[in-house]
Structure formats: structure tokens, C-alpha cells
Design a protein around this motif. Structure first.
Motif, PDB file in Angstrom:
ATOM      1  N   MET A 229       0.835  -1.199   0.000  1.00  0.00           N
ATOM      2  CA  MET A 229       0.000   0.000   0.000  1.00  0.00           C
ATOM      3  C   MET A 229       0.874   1.255   0.000  1.00  0.00           C
ATOM      4  SD  MET A 229      -3.326  -0.548   0.109  1.00  0.00           S
ATOM      5  CE  MET A 229      -4.325  -2.014   0.152  1.00  0.00           C
ATOM      6  N   ILE A 230       0.278   2.319  -0.487  1.00  0.00           N
ATOM      7  CA  ILE A 230       0.947   3.622  -0.460  1.00  0.00           C
ATOM      8  C   ILE A 230       0.160   4.500   0.515  1.00  0.00           C
ATOM      9  CG2 ILE A 230       1.416   5.719  -1.805  1.00  0.00           C
ATOM     10  CD1 ILE A 230       1.689   3.874  -4.280  1.00  0.00           C
ATOM     11  N   ILE A 231       0.841   5.087   1.474  1.00  0.00           N
ATOM     12  CA  ILE A 231       0.149   5.953   2.428  1.00  0.00           C
ATOM     13  C   ILE A 231       0.860   7.310   2.398  1.00  0.00           C
ATOM     14  CG2 ILE A 231      -0.702   6.193   4.795  1.00  0.00           C
ATOM     15  CD1 ILE A 231      -1.639   3.533   3.756  1.00  0.00           C
TER      16      ILE A 231
ATOM     17  N   ALA B  98     -10.240   4.064   7.925  1.00  0.00           N
ATOM     18  CA  ALA B  98      -9.131   3.619   7.070  1.00  0.00           C
ATOM     19  C   ALA B  98      -9.227   2.134   6.705  1.00  0.00           C
ATOM     20  CB  ALA B  98      -7.797   3.914   7.752  1.00  0.00           C
ATOM     21  N   LYS B  99      -9.646   1.316   7.662  1.00  0.00           N
ATOM     22  CA  LYS B  99      -9.691  -0.133   7.400  1.00  0.00           C
ATOM     23  C   LYS B  99     -10.690  -0.439   6.282  1.00  0.00           C
ATOM     24  CE  LYS B  99     -10.136  -4.639   9.437  1.00  0.00           C
ATOM     25  NZ  LYS B  99     -10.568  -5.481  10.533  1.00  0.00           N
ATOM     26  N   ASP B 100     -11.850   0.163   6.392  1.00  0.00           N
ATOM     27  CA  ASP B 100     -12.894  -0.045   5.385  1.00  0.00           C
ATOM     28  C   ASP B 100     -12.414   0.371   4.000  1.00  0.00           C
ATOM     29  OD1 ASP B 100     -14.877  -1.096   6.799  1.00  0.00           O
ATOM     30  OD2 ASP B 100     -16.260   0.610   6.661  1.00  0.00           O
ATOM     31  N   ILE B 101     -11.783   1.532   3.943  1.00  0.00           N
ATOM     32  CA  ILE B 101     -11.375   2.056   2.632  1.00  0.00           C
ATOM     33  C   ILE B 101     -10.206   1.248   2.067  1.00  0.00           C
ATOM     34  CG2 ILE B 101     -10.516   4.109   1.410  1.00  0.00           C
ATOM     35  CD1 ILE B 101     -12.056   5.794   3.532  1.00  0.00           C
ATOM     36  N   LEU B 102      -9.273   0.890   2.938  1.00  0.00           N
ATOM     37  CA  LEU B 102      -8.119   0.107   2.452  1.00  0.00           C
ATOM     38  C   LEU B 102      -8.537  -1.281   1.988  1.00  0.00           C
ATOM     39  CD1 LEU B 102      -5.377   1.136   5.044  1.00  0.00           C
ATOM     40  CD2 LEU B 102      -5.287   1.513   2.564  1.00  0.00           C
ATOM     41  N   SER B 103      -9.707  -1.752   2.457  1.00  0.00           N
ATOM     42  CA  SER B 103     -10.131  -3.092   2.009  1.00  0.00           C
ATOM     43  C   SER B 103     -10.855  -3.048   0.673  1.00  0.00           C
ATOM     44  CB  SER B 103     -11.048  -3.778   3.011  1.00  0.00           C
ATOM     45  OG  SER B 103     -11.044  -3.201   4.236  1.00  0.00           O
TER      46      SER B 103
END
Ligand code: PEP
Length: 239
Positions: free
Chosen positions: A1-3, A201-206
Motif C-alpha cells: 500500500m501507499i500511504i 481507514a480499514k474499510d477504505i483500504l479493504s
């Protein structure tokens, strides 16, 4: 991932150094594998004493090596700090500073020619979102016109204008719909940006086809930014 952390007009030279040291220690201590970017304000640029786990970039620059462009920063000034990463087309540049798509494309071409990693931002205003998905995609594709989507240092950030800095993130399903459509034409990493916080963040990253996050407000506090990076790490470990 890119953060990625976009400081906008926040932080000073001193607070940026303190932030980067803390972030760097966190990335090393927890062996973070994500690609982490920080975009401080120009006045805080420096050759920092940090590891190569943090990629420093600029939020904007003028598409010229040097010259008579009062108030702007060109390639000469970026070279002094070995900057090779830039955000282009951010909605605040488009809307507050009235940058035209034509000028944004000129910037893209210039920094592409100089081998920069480019986070290219696209995203629809609220009025367009209200017209439905086809109108959203039509708007986004107009922003991608004349952008080389095969550029190997391109990162595309989908940032709905109405979600930036408002505390109101786009819904997971809406992000997915846009990311899926973009993925059909774009091999480059796709980021989402717009009121990302540790809570969502968890929802979006999934979301499938979401390769990372561009974060404004929630990145200004280093602990909150590290919390989001930690969420990304935990998600990767779950896979
Ligand atoms: C941004 O400025 O790119 C951004 C996503 O801001 P925020 O996270 O504050 O919505």
C-alpha cells in the motif's frame, strides 16, 4: 500500500523535523513495508536526517527549471533538496487557485520529463456526484485527458472534492465503483483521498483496487498518521 500525508499549509520547519523523526522511528520499529510519502510545506524542506523509508515530496511546483515566476518554486529549488515526488492537480489547486486542466497537464508533462513520481489527483465536485455515476466518471476522464496513463511513475489519487477536509468520506461502495472503473484503463496505483481517518481507514483500504490513501487532516498529527499506517499493516497481515 501507499500511504501519503499532505500537510497543506500546516506545520513549521521545526515541527516537520520532529514529525519526521517520530514517523521514521515508527516505520523502522514496526518494519513497515508500505510506501510512505510526506508532503511538507516548502519552507520546511530540508535534507532530513531520516531513513529512506520516508519519501519526501512537494504539494506543488512551477513547471520550469528557474526564471521569473514570482512566488513560485521551480526544479532548481527542488533539486537542492533532492525532491523527486510531487502532487499535481490537487482539488485545492484546481478550485482555490483556479489552475486550469491545461496548466495542470503542462505541469504533469514537465515533471514527467524530469522523472518525478507524480501523485495526480482527480475527483468530482458535489454537483457532479449528484448527477450519478456516469457523470462522475465523465468528469474524472476529462481530468485525465492528455495525461500519460502509462507513465511508470504515475500514481492516481481519486479525491471527491466534497469529501476533502469536510469530515465526510465517500461511501465504500462509491469508492469501489470508481476504482473498478479506473482500473480498467489504469495500471498505476490508485489511491483514495477525502476525510480518511483512523476510524474509516480499514474499510477504505479493504476496497478492491484501492492501493492506498492520500491523507490531509488526519495526517497532520503524527500519532494519527502512524495509527493509519498500522491499520494498513494489520490488514496486510490478515491476508
Ligand atoms: C487532501 O487534501 O488530499 C485530503 C484528502 O484532505 P483530507 O484528508 O483532510 O480530506
Amino acid at each position: 500500500m501507499i500511504i501519503a500525508a499532505n500537510f497543506k499549509t500546516n506545520h513549521t520547519r521545526l515541527s516537520t523535523i520532529e514529525y519526521l523523526e517520530k514517523l521514521d522511528n515508527f516505520l523502522i520499529k514496526y518494519s513497515i513495508k508500505d510506501e510512505v510519502f510526506v508532503f511538507p510545506p516548502f519552507t520546511a524542506l530540508d535534507i532530513y536526517n531520516i531513513s529512506d523509508k520516508i519519501n519526501i515530496g512537494v504539494q506543488n511546483a512551477y513547471p520550469a527549471y528557474k526564471g521569473s515566476f514570482t512566488g513560485e518554486i521551480g526544479l532548481l529549488q527542488l533539486e537542492e533538496f533532492k525532491i523527486k515526488n510531487i502532487i499535481i492537480g490537487h482539488s485545492e489547486r484546481r478550485h482555490i487557485f483556479k489552475e486550469s486542466n491545461e496548466f495542470i497537464v503542462e505541469k504533469f508533462k514537465f515533471f514527467k520529463d524530469h522523472d518525478f513520481r507524480i501523485i495526480y489527483c482527480v475527483g468530482e465536485p458535489k454537483s457532479q456526484r449528484e448527477k450519478g455515476f456516469s457523470a462522475v466518471m465523465e468528469y474524472i476522464y476529462s481530468q485525465l485527458e492528455n495525461i500519460d496513463l502509462n507513465y511508470d511513475k504515475l500514481i492516481v489519487a481519486y479525491e471527491p472534492v466534497w469529501a476533502i477536509g469536510t469530515g465526510l468520506s465517500a461511501k465504500k461502495e462509491d469508492i469501489k465503483e470508481v476504482m473498478d472503473a479506473l482500473r480498467e484503463d489504469i495500471k498505476a496505483p490508485l489511491l483514495y483521498g477525502g476525510s480518511v481517518k483512523p476510524d474509516n481507514a480499514k474499510d477504505i483500504l479493504s476496497v478492491k483496487n484501492c492501493d492506498g490513501l492520500l491523507i490531509g487532516t488526519a495526517s497532520w498529527d503524527v500519532d494519527s498518521f502512524c495509527e493509519i499506517i498500522n491499520i494498513s499493516k494489520m490488514l496486510a497481515e490478515e491476508k
